[in-house]
Write a protein that holds these residues in place. Structure first.
Motif, PDB file in Angstrom:
ATOM      1  N   LEU A 114      -5.737  -1.358  -6.962  1.00  0.00           N
ATOM      2  CA  LEU A 114      -6.711  -0.342  -6.574  1.00  0.00           C
ATOM      3  C   LEU A 114      -6.036   1.020  -6.476  1.00  0.00           C
ATOM      4  O   LEU A 114      -4.887   1.116  -6.033  1.00  0.00           O
ATOM      5  N   THR A 115      -6.760   2.062  -6.867  1.00  0.00           N
ATOM      6  CA  THR A 115      -6.235   3.429  -6.784  1.00  0.00           C
ATOM      7  C   THR A 115      -7.349   4.372  -6.352  1.00  0.00           C
ATOM      8  O   THR A 115      -8.477   4.280  -6.859  1.00  0.00           O
ATOM      9  N   ILE A 116      -7.033   5.268  -5.432  1.00  0.00           N
ATOM     10  CA  ILE A 116      -7.971   6.316  -5.020  1.00  0.00           C
ATOM     11  C   ILE A 116      -7.234   7.647  -5.027  1.00  0.00           C
ATOM     12  O   ILE A 116      -6.160   7.786  -4.420  1.00  0.00           O
ATOM     13  N   HIS A 117      -7.808   8.620  -5.735  1.00  0.00           N
ATOM     14  CA  HIS A 117      -7.287   9.987  -5.757  1.00  0.00           C
ATOM     15  C   HIS A 117      -8.265  10.895  -5.015  1.00  0.00           C
ATOM     16  O   HIS A 117      -9.488  10.760  -5.179  1.00  0.00           O
TER      17      HIS A 117
ATOM     18  N   THR B 288       0.848  -1.186   0.000  1.00  0.00           N
ATOM     19  CA  THR B 288       0.000   0.000   0.000  1.00  0.00           C
ATOM     20  C   THR B 288       0.886   1.238   0.000  1.00  0.00           C
ATOM     21  O   THR B 288       1.828   1.336   0.785  1.00  0.00           O
ATOM     22  N   THR B 289       0.584   2.178  -0.885  1.00  0.00           N
ATOM     23  CA  THR B 289       1.371   3.407  -1.011  1.00  0.00           C
ATOM     24  C   THR B 289       0.458   4.613  -0.851  1.00  0.00           C
ATOM     25  O   THR B 289      -0.627   4.657  -1.444  1.00  0.00           O
ATOM     26  N   HIS B 290       0.889   5.571  -0.051  1.00  0.00           N
ATOM     27  CA  HIS B 290       0.176   6.834   0.121  1.00  0.00           C
ATOM     28  C   HIS B 290       1.085   7.968  -0.341  1.00  0.00           C
ATOM     29  O   HIS B 290       2.255   8.030   0.063  1.00  0.00           O
TER      30      HIS B 290
ATOM     31  N   THR C 201      -3.075  10.580  -3.154  1.00  0.00           N
ATOM     32  CA  THR C 201      -3.286   9.350  -3.922  1.00  0.00           C
ATOM     33  C   THR C 201      -2.890   8.163  -3.060  1.00  0.00           C
ATOM     34  O   THR C 201      -1.845   8.190  -2.394  1.00  0.00           O
ATOM     35  N   ALA C 202      -3.717   7.142  -3.076  1.00  0.00           N
ATOM     36  CA  ALA C 202      -3.403   5.891  -2.383  1.00  0.00           C
ATOM     37  C   ALA C 202      -3.588   4.742  -3.360  1.00  0.00           C
ATOM     38  O   ALA C 202      -4.537   4.730  -4.151  1.00  0.00           O
ATOM     39  N   THR C 203      -2.672   3.806  -3.323  1.00  0.00           N
ATOM     40  CA  THR C 203      -2.766   2.630  -4.186  1.00  0.00           C
ATOM     41  C   THR C 203      -2.550   1.371  -3.361  1.00  0.00           C
ATOM     42  O   THR C 203      -1.859   1.391  -2.339  1.00  0.00           O
TER      43      THR C 203
END
Length: 259
Positions: free
Chosen positions: A175-178, A14-16, A188-190
């Motif tokens: 998964l990606t959320i902006h 998980t990356t933020h 951005t989180a992936t």
């Protein structure tokens, strides 16, 4: 590729990435479950301390008003005019492990009785005890948008829009959320992961590779939040009403719309 328990485990990264008002990024490793709500993994008693799926941990009604996760989700969808019926629901989440669970994001992929995509539900938990769901229409690429109306991080106000890319996972999880705010992209989180069939050996391996994984998520979020607070980043007060109302925990946390 469900295993002997009818479920899948994903080894995840998980990356933020925060871009405003100060750039900061971090990543952490863990694992997530993909389960069918009608066929939750039959974890044998000796291994249950490592994986339990309690309705209390995954429902909007923490008092236990809904006896199952599926029934709670079905009630939520009905309130929004979506009839689930006997259709399949896949849930991506962390299970309770060693007495603790915290899911920044749980995703539900819902299909109708004929097997066609019905909707996707992104369920966000914050570290203050709040829970909120975003209902997204079906999309071939898993794309959806929603106004942000839930307090997650004290370093962002409740404004802007989420742009989500939540395709139903297979061998790969992606998964990606902006978070888009006035002036551009703020966060951005992936989540990236590789699948393996869930069973006793896979669970033991995941627990050995990522011991105290559920505790680590909570601690890591608080650690990153404390760093931002100590760096002088301004804090936005929590709303006192609505789904974002505060609970008892005052600790600053990072924006966490993904696990």
């Amino acid at each position: 590729m469900p295993g002997p328990w009818g479920a899948v485990l994903y080894d995840t990264v998980t990356t933020h990435v925060r871009t405003t008002p100060r750039r900061r990024s971090f990543r952490h490793r863990g694992y997530l479950w993909l389960v069918d709500l009608d066929r939750l993994p039959p974890v044998p008693r000796p291994l249950r301390p490592l994986a339990r799926f309690r309705p209390h941990d995954h429902t909007l009604d923490p008092t236990g008003g809904a006896p199952t996760i599926r029934q709670d989700l079905q009630r939520y969808l009905a309130r929004h005019g979506v009839r689930l019926g006997p259709g399949q629901v896949l849930m991506l989440t962390q299970a309770r492990s060693l007495g603790h669970v915290f899911n920044p994001l749980t995703v539900y992929w819902c299909r109708d009785e004929a097997g066609s995509p019905l909707c996707t539900v992104a369920e966000v938990h914050n570290t203050y005890g709040g829970r909120h769901r975003y209902l997204l229409p079906p999309d071939p690429e898993g794309r959806g948008e929603s106004v942000k109306d839930f307090y997650v991080s004290p370093f962002f106000p409740v404004d802007g829009r989420y742009r989500m890319v939540l395709p139903e996972p297979g061998q790969r999880l992606h998964l990606t959320i902006h978070l888009e705010r006035r002036g551009g992209r703020a966060f951005t989180a992936t989540v990236r992961g590789t699948a393996r069939p869930a069973g006793p050996a896979a669970l033991l391996r995941a627990a050995a590779t990522h011991p105290f994984a559920t505790w680590a998520v909570s601690l890591h979020i608080r650690y990153q939040g404390a760093r931002l607070w100590l760096s002088g980043l301004p804090v936005h007060p929590r709303p006192t009403t609505g789904p974002s109302r505060p609970a008892e925990n005052p600790t600053p946390t990072e924006e966490v719309p993904t696990p």
